[in-house]
Design a protein around this motif. Structure first.
Motif, short mmCIF file in Angstrom:
data_model
loop_
_atom_site.label_atom_id
_atom_site.label_comp_id
_atom_site.label_asym_id
_atom_site.label_seq_id
_atom_site.Cartn_x
_atom_site.Cartn_y
_atom_site.Cartn_z
N UNK A 250 1.34 9.03 10.34
CA UNK A 250 0.55 8.95 8.85
C UNK A 250 1.56 9.09 7.49
N UNK A 251 0.83 8.65 6.71
CA UNK A 251 1.76 9.02 5.39
C UNK A 251 1.03 8.40 4.16
N UNK A 252 1.60 8.31 2.89
CA UNK A 252 1.07 7.75 1.61
C UNK A 252 1.48 6.33 1.42
N UNK A 253 0.79 5.70 1.31
CA UNK A 253 1.18 4.37 0.50
C UNK A 253 1.56 4.42 -0.88
N UNK A 254 0.87 5.04 -1.48
CA UNK A 254 0.96 5.48 -2.99
C UNK A 254 0.13 6.75 -3.37
N UNK A 255 -0.01 7.12 -4.54
CA UNK A 255 -0.60 8.23 -4.98
C UNK A 255 -2.10 8.42 -4.39
N UNK A 256 -2.46 7.14 -4.38
CA UNK A 256 -4.14 6.94 -4.05
C UNK A 256 -4.54 6.70 -2.81
N UNK A 257 -3.62 6.14 -2.02
CA UNK A 257 -3.92 5.39 -0.59
C UNK A 257 -2.98 6.04 0.25
N UNK A 258 -3.82 6.59 1.43
CA UNK A 258 -2.79 6.93 2.52
C UNK A 258 -3.15 6.27 4.04
N UNK A 259 -2.53 6.15 4.98
CA UNK A 259 -2.71 5.65 6.36
C UNK A 259 -2.42 6.19 7.44
N UNK B 92 -9.21 8.35 -1.88
CA UNK B 92 -9.98 9.18 -2.40
C UNK B 92 -11.02 9.71 -1.38
N UNK B 93 -12.21 9.62 -1.67
CA UNK B 93 -13.18 10.19 -0.63
C UNK B 93 -13.61 9.46 0.57
N UNK B 94 -13.02 7.93 0.34
CA UNK B 94 -13.40 7.03 1.34
C UNK B 94 -12.26 6.88 2.46
N UNK B 95 -12.86 6.71 3.76
CA UNK B 95 -12.06 6.17 4.77
C UNK B 95 -12.40 5.01 5.61
N UNK B 96 -11.41 4.05 5.74
CA UNK B 96 -11.89 2.70 6.62
C UNK B 96 -11.14 2.73 7.85
N UNK B 97 -11.72 2.81 9.05
CA UNK B 97 -11.00 2.73 10.34
C UNK B 97 -11.24 1.62 11.10
N UNK B 98 -10.27 1.50 12.29
CA UNK B 98 -10.60 0.49 13.05
C UNK B 98 -9.87 0.95 14.59
N UNK B 99 -10.72 0.88 15.63
CA UNK B 99 -10.15 1.39 17.12
C UNK B 99 -10.38 -0.01 17.95
N UNK B 100 -9.43 -0.02 18.52
CA UNK B 100 -9.27 -1.47 19.40
C UNK B 100 -8.82 -0.92 20.90
N UNK B 101 -9.65 -1.24 21.81
CA UNK B 101 -9.54 -0.89 23.20
C UNK B 101 -8.21 -1.46 23.80
#
Length: 225
Positions: free
Chosen positions: A89-98, A128-137
């Motif tokens: 994991x890391x930061x894409x920029x000051x607002x978005x992390x992955x 920010x306070x939002x997180x969007x995720x995906x999990x694939x079998x």
């Protein structure tokens, strides 16, 4: 119960965010208890309480790895679940992390443990306070169920925010499962929780026929090793 199966990555990113200006490598442990172990809106202990614990390693590169164990009883003779995971994991920029990673769910003492074990590849973006995720079998040990790589997909959207200035936080969650891996090809789960000082009170449910709204209370603690 708030779990890694989607949340360990967020925890790792939070740790990196607090130490981004200095090099580090940390090993931490966690212990938790919950009145009802819920995963994607479904009970894993038939409504009974669960005790869990894990160990995590994170270093300055963004790499992390760990293991987590809890009692579980959703299959014949099953008494516990043992997870192994690793990611980056890391930061894409000051607002978005992955965060991207791999997790293996093992049930060693289930009557047919070879039919219970499975693994997923997951990823998430946090803004920010939002997180969007995906999990694939990724893999399924079950024989004859037709499940294979990418045969199921679980999508999540989460939002967390502070309530007042005393450290209380609220979290909102919605998830959508599609595929044939767990016997239903279209499941929506949703939940809300309030947390403070390690305590969490939450509600969770899904749209499977006959499912009831489930309440739980949990307590967790993290510490450095």
């Amino acid at each position: 119960m708030i779990r890694l199966k989607t949340v360990i990555a967020i925890s790792a990113l939070a740790l990196m965010g607090t130490t981004s200006t200095t090099a580090y490598a940390e090993v931490t442990a966690n212990v938790a208890a919950t009145s009802n172990y819920l995963w994607r809106g479904q009970e894993q202990t038939n409504g009974d309480a669960a005790i869990s614990g894990g160990i995590d390693y994170v270093n300055e590169s963004g790499f992390y790895a760990g293991t987590w164990v809890s009692n579980a009883s959703w299959a014949d003779e099953m008494t516990y679940e043992l997870d192994f995971y690793a990611g980056f994991g890391g930061d894409i920029n000051e607002n978005i992390s992955y965060d991207v990673g791999y997790i293996y769910y093992a049930y060693p003492d289930a009557a047919s443990s070879a039919d219970a074990d499975f693994s997923e590849i997951y990823g998430s973006l946090s803004m920010g306070g939002f997180s969007f995720g995906a999990s694939i079998l990724a893999t399924s040990a079950a024989s004859g169920d037709g499940s294979d790589f990418s045969d199921s997909l679980y999508l999540t959207a989460d939002y967390g925010f502070a309530i007042g200035s005393n450290g209380t936080e609220m979290a909102l969650h919605v998830g959508h499962y599609s595929g044939d891996f767990i016997g239903d090809d279209n499941i929506i789960d949703y939940g809300i929780s309030i947390s403070k000082d390690g305590f969490t009170l939450g509600l969770s449910d899904n749209d499977i026929d006959g499912s009831d709204l489930k309440a739980y209370v949990a307590y967790s603690v993290d510490f450095n090793l």
